[in-house]
Design a protein around this motif. Sequence first.
Motif, short mmCIF file in Angstrom:
data_model
loop_
_atom_site.label_atom_id
_atom_site.label_comp_id
_atom_site.label_asym_id
_atom_site.label_seq_id
_atom_site.Cartn_x
_atom_site.Cartn_y
_atom_site.Cartn_z
N ARG A 1 0.82 -1.22 0.00
CA ARG A 1 0.00 0.00 0.00
C ARG A 1 0.85 1.26 0.00
NH1 ARG A 1 -2.81 0.63 5.50
NH2 ARG A 1 -0.64 1.17 5.98
N ASP A 2 1.94 1.26 0.77
CA ASP A 2 2.65 2.50 1.06
C ASP A 2 3.94 2.72 0.26
OD1 ASP A 2 0.68 2.88 2.98
OD2 ASP A 2 1.87 1.96 4.58
N ASN A 3 4.49 1.65 -0.33
CA ASN A 3 5.73 1.78 -1.09
C ASN A 3 5.38 1.90 -2.57
OD1 ASN A 3 8.12 1.06 -2.65
ND2 ASN A 3 9.04 0.39 -0.72
N ALA A 4 5.53 3.10 -3.12
CA ALA A 4 5.11 3.36 -4.50
C ALA A 4 5.86 2.49 -5.50
CB ALA A 4 5.33 4.83 -4.84
N GLN A 5 7.14 2.22 -5.22
CA GLN A 5 7.93 1.39 -6.13
C GLN A 5 7.39 -0.04 -6.17
OE1 GLN A 5 12.13 1.40 -5.27
NE2 GLN A 5 12.65 0.13 -7.03
N VAL A 6 7.09 -0.59 -5.00
CA VAL A 6 6.52 -1.93 -4.93
C VAL A 6 5.15 -1.97 -5.60
CG1 VAL A 6 5.63 -3.69 -3.35
CG2 VAL A 6 7.82 -2.57 -2.87
N ASN A 7 4.35 -0.97 -5.32
CA ASN A 7 3.01 -0.91 -5.89
C ASN A 7 3.07 -0.87 -7.42
OD1 ASN A 7 0.33 0.37 -6.70
ND2 ASN A 7 0.03 0.19 -4.49
N ASP A 8 3.97 -0.04 -7.95
CA ASP A 8 4.09 0.06 -9.41
C ASP A 8 4.59 -1.23 -10.02
OD1 ASP A 8 3.21 2.67 -9.29
OD2 ASP A 8 5.21 3.57 -9.45
N PHE A 9 5.53 -1.89 -9.36
CA PHE A 9 6.07 -3.15 -9.87
C PHE A 9 4.96 -4.21 -9.97
CE2 PHE A 9 7.62 -7.42 -8.70
CZ PHE A 9 8.44 -7.68 -9.79
N ILE A 10 4.14 -4.30 -8.92
CA ILE A 10 3.06 -5.29 -8.92
C ILE A 10 2.02 -4.96 -9.98
CG2 ILE A 10 1.15 -6.23 -7.56
CD1 ILE A 10 2.98 -5.79 -5.09
N ALA A 11 1.63 -3.70 -10.05
CA ALA A 11 0.64 -3.28 -11.04
C ALA A 11 1.12 -3.58 -12.45
CB ALA A 11 0.33 -1.80 -10.89
N GLY A 12 2.41 -3.38 -12.70
CA GLY A 12 2.97 -3.62 -14.01
C GLY A 12 3.06 -5.09 -14.38
N ASN A 13 2.92 -5.97 -13.39
CA ASN A 13 2.97 -7.41 -13.63
C ASN A 13 1.63 -8.09 -13.36
OD1 ASN A 13 5.94 -8.37 -14.20
ND2 ASN A 13 6.10 -6.76 -12.65
N THR A 14 0.57 -7.30 -13.42
CA THR A 14 -0.77 -7.81 -13.18
C THR A 14 -1.64 -7.53 -14.41
OG1 THR A 14 -0.57 -7.45 -10.80
CG2 THR A 14 -2.80 -7.64 -11.68
N ALA A 15 -2.36 -8.54 -14.86
CA ALA A 15 -3.13 -8.41 -16.10
C ALA A 15 -4.11 -7.25 -16.07
CB ALA A 15 -3.88 -9.72 -16.38
N LEU A 16 -4.71 -6.99 -14.93
CA LEU A 16 -5.69 -5.91 -14.83
C LEU A 16 -5.05 -4.57 -14.50
CD1 LEU A 16 -8.68 -7.76 -13.11
CD2 LEU A 16 -8.34 -7.21 -15.53
#
Length: 252
Positions: A200-215
Motif C-alpha cells: 500500500r505505502d511503497n510506490a515502487q513496490v506498488n508500481d512493480f506489482i501493477a505492471g505485472n498484473t493483467a488488470l
Amino acid sequence: MTRKIALITGASRGLGKNTAQHLAARGIDVIGTYHSKADQAQALAEQLQQAGGRAAMLQLDVADSSSFAGFAARLSETLEQHFGRRQFDYLVNNAGIGLNVPFSETSEAQFDQLLNIQLKGPFFLTQQMLPLLADGGRIVNISTGLTRFALPGYAAYAAMKGAMEVLTRYQAKELGARGIRVNILAPGAIETDFGGGVVRDNAQVNDFIAGNTALGRVGLPDDIGAAVALLLEQGNGWITGQRLEVSGGMFL
C-alpha cells in the motif's frame, strides 16, 4: 428464514474486516475474532449492527492452540445468548501475519511463529469448531498467490500456505459426508497494512506489482472480501476442495 452466521478470524482489520462488511451486506450475521485490537473490533461490531445485522467479537490468539477449547465454550455461549443458535454456518480462517525474510536468514523462532499462526492454528481451530459448525456449512481458508509464483523473502510464509492448500483438499474430502464445502482463496498483493503496509505505502513496490498484473493495478480489500462472499453464496454449493486465486492475473 434463519439468518446465516459466519465466524471470521482476524476480523478487526484488513481483509477480515472487509470480509465481515461484505457478508453483513448480504444479510449474514458475523462473529469476529481479534488478537489485541479490541477497540477496532468493537467499532466494527457496532458498524455492522447499525447497518441492520447482528455481530459479536471475541478475543482469540490463533497461535495458542491450548486456548481453543476455552474459545469454543465462549463461542457456544455467544451463539446461544446473542443469536439464539447452537451452531454457526461459515468459518473463514483469515487471521495471519506477514514475514519477508530471505530463506538463508529465516530463524527457527520466525518459522515457528508462522507455523503456529498460519498452519497449526487453523488446523486445530477448525477441528475444535466442527461440533459447532452446522451440517451443510462452509469453510474458506486463506492462502496466497505466493504458492504459485515465487518472490524472494517469502519461503517460510508460502510454505505454510502451501500446506494449507493441501489441508483444504483433505478437509473437503473428510467433511463432505456432512455436506460441508471447504475451499481456499489465494489473494495476490493487496493494499492493506499487512506486512507493514509495503504494498500500500511503497510506490515502487506498488508500481512493480501493477505492471505485472493483467488488470493493471494492485488488489484492494474489496476484491477479496467480495470473493470470500462469493464462495459462501448458496448457489456455489458444488464447489469444494478448490484453490481460487484472486490476484487480478498477477504474474500470468
